[in-house]
Write a protein that holds these residues in place. Structure first.
Motif, PDB file in Angstrom:
ATOM      1  N   PHE A  45      10.167  -4.019  -1.389  1.00  0.00           N
ATOM      2  CA  PHE A  45       9.145  -3.066  -1.777  1.00  0.00           C
ATOM      3  C   PHE A  45       7.800  -3.628  -1.336  1.00  0.00           C
ATOM      4  CE2 PHE A  45      12.597  -1.782  -4.518  1.00  0.00           C
ATOM      5  CZ  PHE A  45      12.473  -0.412  -4.559  1.00  0.00           C
TER       6      PHE A  45
ATOM      7  N   ASP B 186      18.306   1.737  -6.791  1.00  0.00           N
ATOM      8  CA  ASP B 186      17.459   0.825  -6.008  1.00  0.00           C
ATOM      9  C   ASP B 186      17.870  -0.620  -6.248  1.00  0.00           C
ATOM     10  OD1 ASP B 186      15.820   2.760  -4.808  1.00  0.00           O
ATOM     11  OD2 ASP B 186      14.488   2.835  -6.544  1.00  0.00           O
TER      12      ASP B 186
ATOM     13  N   ARG C 280       9.038   1.717  -0.349  1.00  0.00           N
ATOM     14  CA  ARG C 280      10.401   1.214  -0.397  1.00  0.00           C
ATOM     15  C   ARG C 280      10.867   1.108   1.050  1.00  0.00           C
ATOM     16  NH1 ARG C 280      15.225   3.958  -0.308  1.00  0.00           N
ATOM     17  NH2 ARG C 280      16.942   3.155  -1.547  1.00  0.00           N
TER      18      ARG C 280
ATOM     19  N   HIS D 155       2.991   2.177  -3.448  1.00  0.00           N
ATOM     20  CA  HIS D 155       4.152   1.316  -3.265  1.00  0.00           C
ATOM     21  C   HIS D 155       5.127   1.959  -2.294  1.00  0.00           C
ATOM     22  CE1 HIS D 155       3.541  -1.909  -6.175  1.00  0.00           C
ATOM     23  NE2 HIS D 155       2.931  -1.016  -6.916  1.00  0.00           N
TER      24      HIS D 155
ATOM     25  N   ILE E 263      11.391   2.929 -10.271  1.00  0.00           N
ATOM     26  CA  ILE E 263      12.522   2.289  -9.593  1.00  0.00           C
ATOM     27  C   ILE E 263      13.812   2.670 -10.304  1.00  0.00           C
ATOM     28  CG2 ILE E 263      12.272   0.158 -10.941  1.00  0.00           C
ATOM     29  CD1 ILE E 263      13.136  -1.334  -8.366  1.00  0.00           C
TER      30      ILE E 263
END
Lengths: 232, 232
Positions: B75, B183, B60, B58, B179
């Motif tokens: 994301f 965020d 960001r 993943h 997360i």
DNA sequence: CCGTCTGTTTGCCGTGGCGCAACCAAGTGC
DNA sequence: GCACTTGGTTGCGCCACGGCAAACAGACGG
């Protein structure tokens, strides 16, 4: 159907990389339609039957929330493509487009899009660039709304309008279509009242001068400094 | 260079309309690269040398403002295309992408893009759809930031995360990558403190349960009602 | 096992900007 | 020319959030 002179539109980014004959052939498939001031070119959630290029006038594109609030997505100026819902994989329009002055647009049926891109791959590439730069604009707006306070957001919005549709006049630069404080509010996530107060303050500093549906920027550079949060 | 099995990626929307051999040939031009947690895949304002498809992990993606604030753009989840700056006519990346967990991506040189779209026009069409749906997301976000108060914005953000990366666990649905409240704050234009307060309130109502870099949604439907501003 | 670091929680206070309300001014239609 | 509508201005009170500050807890490295 009046045929449109190629020289009017052939230089638009939308047609980059197409041969003149190809542009001609595309134009033959388009209709030129008049939209009197105040009429809708298309409606949010309506079937995306057409896509467009604005030839003359100005459009206000906005979204309506479930509780009736409007948010202005953008203003469309001559030469711009709009209503490309089908190209981005939608069957309905995500917003409403209204003519803020008498306007004229070239109109193609959405159904023709798949065939047009198959014949002219450059169309997809050009549209991708257009949509891409709108995505960047939208992200810029998100960043501004996240990190800046109203006065600077309003300054940024006004400067964007100046860049897009500024017309030089004696007193400075005027936005060359009728725009209300409410419009600016709906572009910046502020209220009509706050926008009015901010513009009044600017006016008393000689930064801008206003009027009914009218904004003239007298000192664009000063406004720019304000937008960037710099000391002046 | 390890070659990537077509069956892993051939079904992705990016490759819709391409023949299996065409996908193979494209994959042969790609490298598979590892990005350990915390490393940058690309940097804001850096030269847009590559574009990517995330295979695992993943990312960001965020923008940095001149005064050092970060705003999370999105994301990235496995299967998604990202870093298509070149395709939308940029020479630099408009944001930074950081791996939030160890990640792997397919990497193509941006320089190959023009040739790839020329050979496979479907690529431009598919990318147009992808960018188009991101544009809609961005507009949705603008509308939310303009018209909703923090609690509902946070609810919408969390629900979007659930839809994109929700994983069923005993207690409900968990967002399947680490997360932070920060965020969420940077996704919604709120502050860390406000997000923390809102989540605490939800937790005491049994709506969610939290932890360090962890959010489990226990009653997605209740949260949805809250997001839509409906009475429950 | 302990110190440190990073993420989280919570209280308190200040305030930017919204909501409301009243008034004003410039067009517009009859 | 007058009524009416649409857009703009401005004062006042309030409150949702942000800013600041302090304390805490789980994770991680040595």
């Amino acid at each position: 159907m009046a045929s449109v002179d190629r020289t009017l539109v052939a230089d638009l980014p939308m047609f980059a990389g197409l041969a003149p004959e190809q542009v001609d052939r595309m134009l033959q498939e388009a209709q030129s339609v008049r939209y009197p001031k105040g009429t809708n070119v298309f409606q949010q959630d309506g079937e995306a039957h057409s896509f467009f290029i604005l030839l003359h006038g100005h459009l206000r594109v906005f979204k309506l929330t479930p509780d009736g609030q409007q948010v202005v997505v953008r203003f469309v100026s001559p030469g711009e493509v709009f209503g490309v819902a089908m190209a981005i994989g939608r069957t309905t329009y995500p917003a409403t487009a209204t003519a803020v002055v008498d306007s004229i647009a070239l109109v193609w049926p959405s159904a023709a899009w798949p065939r047009l891109v198959a014949t002219h791959p450059a169309l997809a590439v050009n549209t991708l660039q257009t949509v891409g730069s709108r995505l960047q604009d939208a992200h810029t707006r998100v960043v501004e709304m996240s990190t800046e306070q109203v006065e600077r957001r309003i300054a940024h919005a006004v400067l964007r309008l100046v860049r897009q549709s500024g017309r030089k006049v004696e007193a400075g630069v005027e936005i060359d279509f009728p725009i209300t404080r409410q419009d600016i509010a709906e572009m910046t996530g502020a209220t009509l009242h706050t926008v009015s107060r901010v513009l009044s303050a600017w006016e008393s500093q000689g930064l801008v001068e206003g009027g009914r549906q009218r904004i003239v920027i007298r000192q664009p550079h000063k406004l720019f400094l304000l937008a960037e949060g710099l000391p002046d």
